[in-house]
Design an enzyme around this catalytic site. Sequence first.
Site, mmCIF file in Angstrom:
data_model
loop_
_atom_site.group_PDB
_atom_site.id
_atom_site.type_symbol
_atom_site.label_atom_id
_atom_site.label_comp_id
_atom_site.label_asym_id
_atom_site.label_seq_id
_atom_site.Cartn_x
_atom_site.Cartn_y
_atom_site.Cartn_z
ATOM 1 N N HIS A 100 -60.562 35.981 21.500
ATOM 2 C CA HIS A 100 -61.954 35.522 21.558
ATOM 3 C C HIS A 100 -61.994 34.011 21.712
ATOM 4 C CE1 HIS A 100 -60.643 35.601 17.371
ATOM 5 N NE2 HIS A 100 -61.395 34.524 17.203
ATOM 6 N N HIS A 102 -64.334 30.495 21.048
ATOM 7 C CA HIS A 102 -65.409 29.936 20.225
ATOM 8 C C HIS A 102 -66.199 28.912 21.045
ATOM 9 C CE1 HIS A 102 -63.738 31.124 16.148
ATOM 10 N NE2 HIS A 102 -62.650 31.238 16.886
HETATM 11 P P1 AMP Z 1 -60.380 33.104 14.638
HETATM 12 O O1 AMP Z 1 -59.994 32.304 13.425
HETATM 13 O O2 AMP Z 1 -60.268 32.326 15.919
HETATM 14 O O3 AMP Z 1 -59.674 34.443 14.691
HETATM 15 O O4 AMP Z 1 -61.932 33.365 14.482
HETATM 16 C C1 AMP Z 1 -62.464 34.523 13.944
HETATM 17 C C2 AMP Z 1 -63.944 34.263 13.773
HETATM 18 O O5 AMP Z 1 -64.623 35.507 13.691
HETATM 19 C C3 AMP Z 1 -64.315 33.463 12.520
HETATM 20 O O6 AMP Z 1 -64.968 32.261 12.889
HETATM 21 C C4 AMP Z 1 -65.220 34.419 11.745
HETATM 22 O O7 AMP Z 1 -66.287 33.747 11.099
HETATM 23 C C5 AMP Z 1 -65.722 35.354 12.837
HETATM 24 N N1 AMP Z 1 -66.096 36.694 12.397
HETATM 25 C C6 AMP Z 1 -65.424 37.508 11.565
HETATM 26 N N2 AMP Z 1 -66.073 38.695 11.432
HETATM 27 C C7 AMP Z 1 -67.180 38.611 12.205
HETATM 28 C C8 AMP Z 1 -68.264 39.500 12.490
HETATM 29 N N3 AMP Z 1 -68.326 40.723 11.948
HETATM 30 N N4 AMP Z 1 -69.242 39.077 13.321
HETATM 31 C C9 AMP Z 1 -69.186 37.835 13.861
HETATM 32 N N5 AMP Z 1 -68.189 36.955 13.641
HETATM 33 C C10 AMP Z 1 -67.204 37.335 12.831
#
Ligand code: AMP
Length: 137
Positions: A100, A102
């Site tokens: 993903h 950001h």
């Molecule tokens: P990463 O550290 O790049 O894997 O980012 C994962 C991101 O996903 C974090 O910023 C979390 O806040 C976000 N996240 C986790 N669960 C959810 C969810 N159910 N809906 C939206 N964002 C989420």
Amino acid sequence: MIPDCIFCQIIKGELPCAKVYEDDRIISFLDINPVNAGHTLVLPKTHYGTIFEMPEQEYMACTIACRKIAMAVFRGTSAAGLNLLQNNFRPAGQLIDHVHFHLIPRYPQDKFLHAWPGKPYHQGELERVVKKIRAEF
Ligand code: AMP
Ligand code: ZN
């Protein structure tokens, strides 16, 4: 689809999300724990762990969607700046193993500018590093 992947569950509609955009390959929704309001995630509907597993076409579709969605986030939040970030593996901060991107709206007063301080190379290190990277193509 990976059954215990939170993002696969969101894509399947089994978990809720604040959806920003969707097409046949991509879904985009608000991060539930935003750095700033409007922090948005962009991901392929197909499950890949990191960018290294993605076919080039899929990666291209994501980056094109990222720019399009970034424009909407930038305008919709009246941001003064925007970071496009992407984490691969735990040491880089990846928490969810469904690739993903950001999109983070930024403001002059948010004080996150120096989260990644730079440091100079040691004597001869730059030359060694660039040689090793070039050897991988
Ligand atoms: P990463 O550290 O790049 O894997 O980012 C994962 C991101 O996903 C974090 O910023 C979390 O806040 C976000 N996240 C986790 N669960 C959810 C969810 N159910 N809906 C939206 N964002 C989420
Ligand atoms: Zn997944």
